[in-house]
Design an enzyme around this catalytic site. Structure first.
Site, PDB file in Angstrom:
ATOM      1  NE  ARG A  12      -2.607   7.877 -10.179  1.00  0.00           N
ATOM      2  CZ  ARG A  12      -3.290   7.549  -9.087  1.00  0.00           C
ATOM      3  NH1 ARG A  12      -2.637   7.219  -8.001  1.00  0.00           N
ATOM      4  NH2 ARG A  12      -4.609   7.554  -9.068  1.00  0.00           N
TER       5      ARG A  12
ATOM      6  CG  ASP B 276      -5.260   9.242   5.879  1.00  0.00           C
ATOM      7  OD1 ASP B 276      -4.845   9.775   6.922  1.00  0.00           O
ATOM      8  OD2 ASP B 276      -6.027   9.834   5.095  1.00  0.00           O
TER       9      ASP B 276
ATOM     10  CD  GLU C 236      -2.801   1.467   0.370  1.00  0.00           C
ATOM     11  OE1 GLU C 236      -2.388   1.537  -0.787  1.00  0.00           O
ATOM     12  OE2 GLU C 236      -3.978   1.691   0.693  1.00  0.00           O
ATOM     13  CG  ASP C 237      -0.875   4.679  -1.717  1.00  0.00           C
ATOM     14  OD1 ASP C 237      -1.531   4.203  -0.767  1.00  0.00           O
ATOM     15  OD2 ASP C 237      -1.409   5.316  -2.643  1.00  0.00           O
TER      16      ASP C 237
HETATM   17  P1  5GP Z   1      -7.209   5.126   4.494  1.00  0.00           P
HETATM   18  O1  5GP Z   1      -8.273   4.142   4.154  1.00  0.00           O
HETATM   19  O2  5GP Z   1      -6.099   4.571   5.333  1.00  0.00           O
HETATM   20  O3  5GP Z   1      -7.779   6.397   5.076  1.00  0.00           O
HETATM   21  O4  5GP Z   1      -6.634   5.658   3.156  1.00  0.00           O
HETATM   22  C1  5GP Z   1      -5.854   4.959   2.307  1.00  0.00           C
HETATM   23  C2  5GP Z   1      -5.917   5.569   0.933  1.00  0.00           C
HETATM   24  O5  5GP Z   1      -6.268   6.958   0.979  1.00  0.00           O
HETATM   25  C3  5GP Z   1      -4.567   5.536   0.281  1.00  0.00           C
HETATM   26  O6  5GP Z   1      -4.391   4.355  -0.437  1.00  0.00           O
HETATM   27  C4  5GP Z   1      -4.600   6.734  -0.617  1.00  0.00           C
HETATM   28  O7  5GP Z   1      -5.178   6.376  -1.848  1.00  0.00           O
HETATM   29  C5  5GP Z   1      -5.518   7.705   0.080  1.00  0.00           C
HETATM   30  N1  5GP Z   1      -4.761   8.734   0.827  1.00  0.00           N
HETATM   31  C6  5GP Z   1      -4.661   8.887   2.151  1.00  0.00           C
HETATM   32  N2  5GP Z   1      -3.876   9.921   2.478  1.00  0.00           N
HETATM   33  C7  5GP Z   1      -3.457  10.432   1.310  1.00  0.00           C
HETATM   34  C8  5GP Z   1      -2.580  11.524   0.980  1.00  0.00           C
HETATM   35  O8  5GP Z   1      -2.017  12.243   1.813  1.00  0.00           O
HETATM   36  N3  5GP Z   1      -2.378  11.742  -0.346  1.00  0.00           N
HETATM   37  C9  5GP Z   1      -2.957  10.977  -1.318  1.00  0.00           C
HETATM   38  N4  5GP Z   1      -2.671  11.287  -2.574  1.00  0.00           N
HETATM   39  N5  5GP Z   1      -3.784   9.953  -1.044  1.00  0.00           N
HETATM   40  C10 5GP Z   1      -4.018   9.681   0.253  1.00  0.00           C
END
Ligand code: 5GP
Length: 181
Positions: free
Chosen positions: A168, A106, A102-103
């Protein structure tokens, strides 16, 4: 009048050289943990594609890959609060050593959901590698095994991460100041 350079408003958070070193380090950790056993990397599209490509080439183990896509963020930066698989894996993961790639972690909603779904498909092992971690915004706990960088509560782009499909292709991870994280 001179055209504004597209990266002027971005603030570099992690340089490509730092990221390269970290990805190498993560690869060594993974190799150490799996003792030469074959690995199956599951990349979460689209943001993790660059991280996957770099990690894959660093790993000195037999490696296969598959891709999964989920809806979490819309076109902008606000979480929808809902996670849904929009493209499932092509192959079964039963009995495989799987690492979800995963990138960024959050709120944890995406990985919490995916981890539970993939665990129910009976892999031999299931681990998570996330390049970036924003612990300040966590809503759901996620068992992450490999983390690249803990970063502050800011919206970041580059190295695969987008804002409305832009940025990207930036080699560095940058903060996009105008966007609320
Ligand atoms: P989560 O479900 O943990 O809130 O979010 C995961 C996904 O939210 C990541 O795979 C990404 O696509 C997006 N995301 C969360 N924070 C960021 C951020 O700071 N920048 C970007 N571009 N995407 C984010």
């Amino acid at each position: 009048m001179a055209r504004k350079r597209p990266r002027e408003h971005l603030k570099v958070l992690l340089r490509k050289s730092q990221i390269r070193r970290k990805v190498r380090h993560l690869a060594r950790q993974i190799e150490h943990d799996f003792h030469g056993e074959p690995l199956h990397l599951v990349c979460i599209l689209k943001g993790a594609c660059i991280f996957l490509a770099d990690l894959l080439r660093e790993l000195e183990l037999p490696v296969s890959v598959d891709f999964i896509a989920v809806s979490s963020y819309g076109k902008g930066s606000l979480p929808s609060g809902e996670v849904r698989i929009t493209k499932d894996l092509d192959h079964s993961i039963e009995g495989l050593n799987v690492i979800i790639v995963e990138d960024i972690l959050d709120t944890g909603l995406t990985l919490n959901y995916l981890y539970r779904i993939l665990q129910s498909r009976k892999p031999k092992a299931l681990k998570i590698a996330a390049l970036l971690d924003k612990p300040a915004r966590r809503l759901k706990e996620v068992p992450v095994d490999y983390i690249g960088f803990k970063i502050p509560d800011a919206f970041v782009v580059g190295y695969g991460l987008d804002y409305g499909e832009r940025y990207r292709n930036l080699p560095d991870v940058c903060i996009l100041p105008a966007v609320e994280a």
